[in-house]
Design a protein around this motif. Structure first.
Motif, PDB file in Angstrom:
ATOM      1  N   ARG A  60     -37.529  37.094  -0.613  1.00 28.28           N
ATOM      2  CA  ARG A  60     -36.479  36.113  -0.848  1.00 28.28           C
ATOM      3  C   ARG A  60     -35.805  35.783   0.473  1.00 28.28           C
ATOM      4  O   ARG A  60     -35.520  36.665   1.277  1.00 28.28           O
ATOM      5  CB  ARG A  60     -35.443  36.650  -1.831  1.00 28.28           C
ATOM      6  N   MET A  61     -35.566  34.495   0.690  1.00 30.12           N
ATOM      7  CA  MET A  61     -34.861  34.045   1.892  1.00 30.12           C
ATOM      8  C   MET A  61     -34.187  32.718   1.575  1.00 30.12           C
ATOM      9  O   MET A  61     -34.530  32.065   0.585  1.00 30.12           O
ATOM     10  CB  MET A  61     -35.832  33.904   3.066  1.00 30.12           C
ATOM     11  N   ILE A  69     -39.366  28.379   9.162  1.00 28.44           N
ATOM     12  CA  ILE A  69     -40.688  29.018   9.279  1.00 28.44           C
ATOM     13  C   ILE A  69     -41.786  27.973   9.114  1.00 28.44           C
ATOM     14  O   ILE A  69     -42.752  27.936   9.878  1.00 28.44           O
ATOM     15  CB  ILE A  69     -40.837  30.155   8.240  1.00 28.44           C
ATOM     16  N   LYS A  70     -41.623  27.105   8.125  1.00 26.13           N
ATOM     17  CA  LYS A  70     -42.598  26.041   7.886  1.00 26.13           C
ATOM     18  C   LYS A  70     -42.738  25.150   9.113  1.00 26.13           C
ATOM     19  O   LYS A  70     -43.854  24.825   9.538  1.00 26.13           O
ATOM     20  CB  LYS A  70     -42.157  25.219   6.670  1.00 26.13           C
ATOM     21  N   GLN A  71     -41.624  24.773   9.719  1.00 28.22           N
ATOM     22  CA  GLN A  71     -41.647  23.913  10.912  1.00 28.22           C
ATOM     23  C   GLN A  71     -42.279  24.641  12.101  1.00 28.22           C
ATOM     24  O   GLN A  71     -43.036  24.047  12.867  1.00 28.22           O
ATOM     25  CB  GLN A  71     -40.231  23.431  11.255  1.00 28.22           C
ATOM     26  N   ALA A  72     -41.959  25.919  12.264  1.00 23.85           N
ATOM     27  CA  ALA A  72     -42.536  26.703  13.364  1.00 23.85           C
ATOM     28  C   ALA A  72     -44.058  26.792  13.224  1.00 23.85           C
ATOM     29  O   ALA A  72     -44.798  26.661  14.201  1.00 23.85           O
ATOM     30  CB  ALA A  72     -41.921  28.099  13.398  1.00 23.85           C
TER      31      ALA A  72
END
Length: 99
Positions: A60-61, A69-72
């Motif tokens: 969970r975040m 994270i998705k963009q990185a």
């Protein structure tokens, strides 16, 4: 049979009737036929590895962290999934802390 044995004649059951075969050759044939009839699986290729057992977890975040994270992951020259990106981050942290 030795490690590098080679079959150089027909097995007994395929030879012409009346063919004289020494006892030691007859025993080799019987052992070979028993092995063949036993069956089994083919040998694994050298590059095949046993699968590593997996443990699935739920993480969970905040939506903001997930988006970061998705963009990185997307910003790399070679695209990786968020899952792979997270695993790399975990391994980097484990290495840093000597685990």
């Amino acid at each position: 049979m030795g490690k590098n044995s080679t079959i150089t004649r027909l097995p007994l059951e395929l030879q012409a009737e009346g063919t004289v075969v020494p006892d030691n050759e007859r025993k080799k044939d019987e052992a070979l036929l028993a092995l063949i009839k036993k069956g089994g699986t083919s040998a694994k290729a050298l590059d095949e590895e046993e699968p590593i057992p997996e443990k699935r977890i739920s993480l969970r975040m905040s939506a903001d962290v997930a988006e970061r994270i998705k963009q990185a992951a997307k910003s790399r020259p070679v695209k990786v999934s968020s899952h792979s990106w997270l695993l790399e981050a975990v391994f980097e942290k484990l290495k840093k802390e000597s685990f």
